[in-house]
Design a protein around this motif. Structure first.
Motif, PDB file in Angstrom:
ATOM      1  N   ASP A 102      -0.123  48.194  37.936  1.00 21.37           N
ATOM      2  CA  ASP A 102       0.138  47.565  36.636  1.00 21.37           C
ATOM      3  C   ASP A 102      -0.854  48.066  35.589  1.00 21.37           C
ATOM      4  O   ASP A 102      -0.486  48.343  34.437  1.00 21.37           O
ATOM      5  N   GLU A 103      -2.097  48.199  36.011  1.00 19.45           N
ATOM      6  CA  GLU A 103      -3.137  48.712  35.112  1.00 19.45           C
ATOM      7  C   GLU A 103      -2.880  50.175  34.764  1.00 19.45           C
ATOM      8  O   GLU A 103      -3.019  50.585  33.604  1.00 19.45           O
TER       9      GLU A 103
ATOM     10  N   LEU B 106      -1.268  54.392  31.005  1.00 18.76           N
ATOM     11  CA  LEU B 106      -0.454  55.563  30.701  1.00 18.76           C
ATOM     12  C   LEU B 106       0.303  55.379  29.386  1.00 18.76           C
ATOM     13  O   LEU B 106       0.458  56.337  28.615  1.00 18.76           O
ATOM     14  N   LYS B 107       0.760  54.177  29.117  1.00 14.45           N
ATOM     15  CA  LYS B 107       1.410  53.908  27.821  1.00 14.45           C
ATOM     16  C   LYS B 107       0.436  54.160  26.676  1.00 14.45           C
ATOM     17  O   LYS B 107       0.769  54.816  25.682  1.00 14.45           O
ATOM     18  N   THR B 108      -0.768  53.640  26.807  1.00 17.04           N
ATOM     19  CA  THR B 108      -1.774  53.801  25.755  1.00 17.04           C
ATOM     20  C   THR B 108      -2.147  55.267  25.570  1.00 17.04           C
ATOM     21  O   THR B 108      -2.214  55.772  24.438  1.00 17.04           O
TER      22      THR B 108
ATOM     23  N   LEU C 238       1.866  63.833  27.282  1.00 18.51           N
ATOM     24  CA  LEU C 238       1.275  63.366  28.529  1.00 18.51           C
ATOM     25  C   LEU C 238       2.285  63.534  29.659  1.00 18.51           C
ATOM     26  O   LEU C 238       3.453  63.154  29.530  1.00 18.51           O
ATOM     27  N   LEU C 239       1.825  64.099  30.777  1.00 16.28           N
ATOM     28  CA  LEU C 239       2.637  64.236  31.977  1.00 16.28           C
ATOM     29  C   LEU C 239       1.867  63.668  33.164  1.00 16.28           C
ATOM     30  O   LEU C 239       0.643  63.510  33.100  1.00 16.28           O
TER      31      LEU C 239
ATOM     32  N   GLU D 138      10.085  54.131  34.975  1.00 16.80           N
ATOM     33  CA  GLU D 138      10.806  53.021  34.345  1.00 16.80           C
ATOM     34  C   GLU D 138       9.870  52.214  33.446  1.00 16.80           C
ATOM     35  O   GLU D 138      10.268  51.716  32.397  1.00 16.80           O
ATOM     36  N   ALA D 139       8.613  52.096  33.869  1.00 17.59           N
ATOM     37  CA  ALA D 139       7.654  51.257  33.141  1.00 17.59           C
ATOM     38  C   ALA D 139       7.146  51.916  31.859  1.00 17.59           C
ATOM     39  O   ALA D 139       6.817  51.231  30.892  1.00 17.59           O
ATOM     40  N   VAL D 140       7.051  53.242  31.867  1.00 20.31           N
ATOM     41  CA  VAL D 140       6.514  53.975  30.712  1.00 20.31           C
ATOM     42  C   VAL D 140       7.639  54.776  30.082  1.00 20.31           C
ATOM     43  O   VAL D 140       8.285  55.579  30.753  1.00 20.31           O
TER      44      VAL D 140
END
Length: 255
Positions: free
Chosen positions: A100-101, A106-108, A120-121, A144-146
């Motif tokens: 989760d962290e 990765l989003k940030t 970003l990859l 799916e999350a990012v």
């Protein structure tokens, strides 16, 4: 038609001992682009000059996750100076796999890369497939999350295969989201451990990988051998021989 690169981790000892000469040899063998994992303390201006001298493209850099978290602007600036916009998370240690962290980070990181016209990859190993979150692999859950505009795929086909999944099917599934594919062969030893080998010496369906990558719009297909059984420069030459033979017989690789 796929462009052909080399992950310089394959020749890491040679790069450390003779940075300039190794880049020259890589270019002479016919690799068009290189993916860095370290610059051995060289200034970006020097690296860019050497790339230009040898007609090589910086196609990506494996940048440690901690550096992404703590020095991202510096990393982006360095890479942009050498002509590279692809920053790739190469690996997560056991203590870093708080998923989760990781997804939130990765989003940030992806947002900050996007703001600076960088991409970003994430580069997988086998654990992203063998570890599950609910009934889904970590790999699929991550993407799916990012969102796609914040995180792209660098699929390592050796580790995808070693985890028991079809690299070609994964390439097809993530078409449009994977600009770079690692073209890597592996042989499972009697004790079940992986042995990375030259192209054509293992059990990965390399032709299916290349054909799926070409169809999926992949830009770069990148040779990597984690551990070479021969001197590394001989190994990448041997892999190039296999590639040229494949291309001469209609394979979709520009050599």
């Amino acid at each position: 038609m796929l462009k052909l690169g080399l992950q310089l981790y394959t020749v890491r000892d040679q790069m450390e001992q003779d940075f300039e000469g190794t880049l020259k040899k890589v270019a002479e063998l016919g690799y068009q682009g290189v993916e860095f994992h370290t610059f051995f303390g060289r200034p970006a201006s020097e690296v860019k000059e050497l790339l230009d001298q040898n007609g090589l493209v910086a196609l990506g850099t494996h940048t440690a996750y901690d550096r992404m978290l703590n020095a991202l602007d510096e990393e982006i600036a360095y890479n942009k100076e050498i002509g590279n916009a692809n920053l790739i998370v190469p690996y997560l240690g056991d203590d870093q796999r708080k998923w989760d962290e990781v997804f939130a980070n990765l989003k940030t990181i992806g947002e900050r890369c996007k703001e600076q016209q960088a991409t970003l990859l994430y580069h997988n190993h086998d654990f992203e497939f063998t570890e599950k979150i609910g009934d889904k692999t970590v790999f699929d859950t991550m993407y799916e999350a990012v969102p796609a505009d914040l995180l792209q795929v660098e699929l390592d086909t050796c580790w995808t295969h070693f985890a028991g999944y079809s690299p070609a099917e994964y390439i097809e599934a993530y078409a449009g989201r994977l600009p770079i594919v690692h073209w890597k062969d592996v042989r499972r030893q009697e004790d079940g451990s992986p042995l990375t080998v030259e192209l054509g010496e293992g059990e990965v369906d390399l032709k299916a990988v290349a054909e799926a990558a070409d169809k999926a719009g992949v830009e770069w297909i990148v040779v990597e051998q984690d551990f070479c059984q021969n001197p590394p420069l001989e190994s990448i030459a041997k892999s190039m021989e296999w590639i040229k033979n494949y291309a001469q017989n209609g394979g979709p690789v520009n050599v």
